[in-house]
Write an enzyme that holds these catalytic residues in place. Structure first.
Site, PDB file in Angstrom:
ATOM      1  CG  ASP A 202      -2.064   1.031   1.063  1.00 17.13           C
ATOM      2  OD1 ASP A 202      -2.529   1.255  -0.072  1.00 17.13           O
ATOM      3  OD2 ASP A 202      -2.461   1.628   2.087  1.00 17.13           O
ATOM      4  CB  SER A 226      -6.191   3.416  -0.450  1.00 14.61           C
ATOM      5  OG  SER A 226      -4.825   3.761  -0.424  1.00 14.61           O
ATOM      6  CD  GLN A 276      -4.003   2.103  -3.526  1.00 14.36           C
ATOM      7  OE1 GLN A 276      -3.483   3.196  -3.683  1.00 14.36           O
ATOM      8  NE2 GLN A 276      -3.697   1.315  -2.494  1.00 14.36           N
TER       9      GLN A 276
END
Length: 287
Positions: A202, A226, A276
């Site tokens: 991430d 996110s 993502q």
């Protein structure tokens, strides 16, 4: 194992309080729970409910609400399916009775099959690069007030190949490369290695989608987060040796940016892929 790393692993390998129920906690210094932490804790929880010979090969999650680091996280695992070849789990993370994250994970026992992979890019070796912790320590001396302790105290070693000035971001091509590693031997447990890889995954994806624009997550008034995250584990690999995380962003629009990533070992073996979508709202003009 370093003290910071030991603490991180103890936070990610969360407490099991019932067959399909787990409790997790967070570091206190971030303004909100780091998405990689929730990914890693959910992966660990799901893995504890699956036969040990089956390892997670894919994970697809949605970040629903920001997490509060001062509150515990409750992880509820739903044992959707135990099939002949694959096992499926659904995990919901909650705070104060409200869902902040949900994910679906698929597990499979290792088996032989067709193989191919993309070629790893050629970049500067990690030993020639400055770590993030070293950089922020230097910035704390050169530009007092810019840095908080969490920037300098990092359990995961990160070394960007090219470093962006987040306070004065210049538009550039939406491609970047980071070297990552856990700076200590963490044993051979494959669940622990995949858990920490999910944690690492991430970092920097959101920022990759901002590279073509004169904004960063530190731009005043910029709203970033996110929205979802996916990771596919292709092969076994250790996270306590350097891994190259290469990322690109093919598109952005509608207040959202899209990023992709690939993890390679030092000898060029592709071990995992990520994707993502992120929220990227530019500050509105006061005029």
């Amino acid at each position: 194992m370093t003290e910071l790393l030991d603490k991180l692993i103890s936070q990610l390998e969360i407490e099991r309080i019932d067959r399909f129920l787990f409790l997790g906690r967070s570091p206190k210094f971030p303004p909100r729970v780091f998405g990689g932490q929730v990914l890693a804790q959910a992966l660990y929880a799901a893995s504890q409910t699956v036969d040990s010979e089956r390892l997670v090969h894919s994970m697809h999650g949605y970040f629903l609400r920001p997490g509060d680091p001062s509150r515990q996280l409750v992880y509820e695992v739903d044992p959707i399916r135990d099939g002949g070849s694959f096992t499926t789990r659904r995990v919901v993370a909650k705070q104060n009775g409200v869902a902040i994250f949900n994910t679906a994970l698929s597990f499979q026992a290792e088996e032989d099959g067709l193989e191919h992979q993309s070629t790893a890019p050629e970049v500067i070796a990690p030993e020639e690069l400055e770590t993030d912790a070293e950089y922020w320590t230097r910035m704390a001396e050169e530009r007092p007030g810019l840095v908080h302790d969490g920037m300098m105290m990092q359990p995961i070693e990160r070394r960007p190949v090219l470093r962006r000035d987040f306070d004065n971001p210049e538009p550039t091509e939406p491609i970047q490369h980071y070297w990552f590693r856990v700076p200590a031997d963490i044993g051979d447990n494959p669940v622990r290695h995949r858990m920490l890889l999910a944690y690492m995954s991430d970092f920097a994806l959101l920022g990759t989608a901002m590279l073509p624009h004169p904004y960063s997550g530190r731009t005043p008034g910029m709203q970033v987060a996110s929205l979802d995250h996916a990771i596919w584990f292709h092969r076994q690999a250790r996270v306590d040796d350097f891994l190259l995380y290469t990322m690109d962003s093919p598109a952005a629009g509608g207040g959202r940016g899209f990023s992709r990533g690939s993890f390679y070992t030092r000898d060029g073996v592709l071990i995992a892929s990520t994707a993502q979508e992120s929220l990227q709202r530019v500050p509105r003009s006061k005029d």
